[in-house]
Design an enzyme around this catalytic site. Sequence first.
Site, PDB file in Angstrom:
ATOM      1  N   LYS A  13      48.324  51.079   2.076  1.00  0.00           N
ATOM      2  CA  LYS A  13      49.061  51.729   3.176  1.00  0.00           C
ATOM      3  C   LYS A  13      49.567  50.704   4.198  1.00  0.00           C
ATOM      4  O   LYS A  13      50.640  50.889   4.761  1.00  0.00           O
ATOM      5  CB  LYS A  13      48.236  52.838   3.833  1.00  0.00           C
ATOM      6  N   ARG A  88      40.720  58.574  11.748  1.00  0.00           N
ATOM      7  CA  ARG A  88      39.738  58.408  10.672  1.00  0.00           C
ATOM      8  C   ARG A  88      38.663  59.498  10.720  1.00  0.00           C
ATOM      9  O   ARG A  88      37.861  59.589   9.800  1.00  0.00           O
ATOM     10  CB  ARG A  88      39.063  57.041  10.820  1.00  0.00           C
ATOM     11  N   ARG A 127      42.850  40.714  -1.914  1.00  0.00           N
ATOM     12  CA  ARG A 127      43.674  40.773  -0.692  1.00  0.00           C
ATOM     13  C   ARG A 127      43.450  39.564   0.216  1.00  0.00           C
ATOM     14  O   ARG A 127      42.323  39.160   0.484  1.00  0.00           O
ATOM     15  CB  ARG A 127      43.337  42.050   0.065  1.00  0.00           C
ATOM     16  N   ARG A 160      39.447  38.786   4.611  1.00  0.00           N
ATOM     17  CA  ARG A 160      38.714  39.469   5.680  1.00  0.00           C
ATOM     18  C   ARG A 160      37.262  39.641   5.264  1.00  0.00           C
ATOM     19  O   ARG A 160      36.991  40.000   4.112  1.00  0.00           O
ATOM     20  CB  ARG A 160      39.333  40.861   5.904  1.00  0.00           C
ATOM     21  N   ARG A 171      32.548  50.916   2.908  1.00  0.00           N
ATOM     22  CA  ARG A 171      33.765  51.432   3.554  1.00  0.00           C
ATOM     23  C   ARG A 171      34.396  52.541   2.716  1.00  0.00           C
ATOM     24  O   ARG A 171      34.884  53.536   3.247  1.00  0.00           O
ATOM     25  CB  ARG A 171      34.774  50.291   3.757  1.00  0.00           C
TER      26      ARG A 171
HETATM   27  P1  AMP Z   1      41.208  48.710   8.664  1.00  0.00           P
HETATM   28  O1  AMP Z   1      41.890  47.405   8.803  1.00  0.00           O
HETATM   29  O2  AMP Z   1      42.058  49.868   8.997  1.00  0.00           O
HETATM   30  O3  AMP Z   1      40.550  48.871   7.312  1.00  0.00           O
HETATM   31  O4  AMP Z   1      40.022  48.716   9.759  1.00  0.00           O
HETATM   32  C1  AMP Z   1      39.006  47.731   9.766  1.00  0.00           C
HETATM   33  C2  AMP Z   1      37.792  48.277  10.503  1.00  0.00           C
HETATM   34  O5  AMP Z   1      38.136  48.572  11.856  1.00  0.00           O
HETATM   35  C3  AMP Z   1      37.227  49.557   9.940  1.00  0.00           C
HETATM   36  O6  AMP Z   1      36.344  49.342   8.843  1.00  0.00           O
HETATM   37  C4  AMP Z   1      36.492  50.115  11.150  1.00  0.00           C
HETATM   38  O7  AMP Z   1      35.274  49.441  11.374  1.00  0.00           O
HETATM   39  C5  AMP Z   1      37.437  49.739  12.305  1.00  0.00           C
HETATM   40  N1  AMP Z   1      38.438  50.800  12.548  1.00  0.00           N
HETATM   41  C6  AMP Z   1      39.775  50.731  12.356  1.00  0.00           C
HETATM   42  N2  AMP Z   1      40.383  51.879  12.669  1.00  0.00           N
HETATM   43  C7  AMP Z   1      39.421  52.713  13.069  1.00  0.00           C
HETATM   44  C8  AMP Z   1      39.392  54.070  13.496  1.00  0.00           C
HETATM   45  N3  AMP Z   1      40.523  54.811  13.570  1.00  0.00           N
HETATM   46  N4  AMP Z   1      38.205  54.614  13.841  1.00  0.00           N
HETATM   47  C9  AMP Z   1      37.078  53.905  13.784  1.00  0.00           C
HETATM   48  N5  AMP Z   1      37.005  52.619  13.366  1.00  0.00           N
HETATM   49  C10 AMP Z   1      38.165  52.013  13.006  1.00  0.00           C
END
Ligand code: AMP
Length: 287
Positions: A13, A88, A127, A160, A171
Amino acid sequence: MRIVFMGAPGSGKGTQAQRLEKQFSIPQISTGDILRKHLADGTPLGLRAKEIMASGGYVDDETMLAIIRERLSQADAARGFILDGFPRTVAQAEGLTKLLAELGTPLDAVVLFDVDHEQLVKRVSGRRTCEFCKKVFNVNFAPASGECIPGRSEHSLVQRPDDREDTFKERLRKYEEDTRKPVSHYYASTGLMRTVDAEGAIDEVTQRLLTTLGAGGGKVAAPKKRNAQRRAPRKAKAVKAVRRVVRKLQKAVKKSRTAAKTARKAVRKRVSKLKARAKRRTPARKK
Ligand code: AMP
């Protein structure tokens, strides 16, 4: 265009949001990126989020909603946005609905990226992000290419920490339990929900995504067309209203025609009665 992208970590995404960002000239708003920026800058929020992010947990809803409220108030989000990684949880989805209602800018679509979990592991383990220009690549599917920031001839790719396998599995589990099931259920009744098959080449997924969004085969729909699509329900409503008025008028005309006919009949009857009476009263002339 205001869109939410929902999908498991690694479902692509973020990559698709970057493509649409260019095509539609609207910002990709990734809450993960915002949190990572806080982390890199060492802000109090970044320090608080560090452990949660490293363990694959979620940062609390109140904090995330405050981040989104602040980000959506920025000028570049006025024309639209692609939310990547937010909401989320159901509480975040409810908060977003409320916030957008306050702003008078409801969502146009919620797109769910559908992808097989085994594929995800492959994607995520490959990635890499360029630490300078922040572009996302994949050593298995989309090797680094293109320009980096001015002055740099090559990208500098990093993985990452939360893309490592054990964290990734947590996750994925959390996404299924706390995000996909409840949040897609929340949006199911809104009519905004669309699912896109997110497997295969990046270009193919982009095509499917554009089709799903009603933007046609790879080309961005002209604003006029998108406006026309948005106007369509209003037009249909107006046509219905006109039809209702026409039906009413037809009824009234029919009614008045019947009334006129009855009146004519009554007049004729009256006239013939009067004539008959006059005939009776007038003595016959002698010849
Ligand atoms: P992402 O890059 O979107 O996979 O986000 C990386 C991490 O940031 C996630 O595993 C969460 O720990 C935190 N995170 C990002 N967006 C949110 C959200 N909307 N609500 C809660 N935690 C978030």
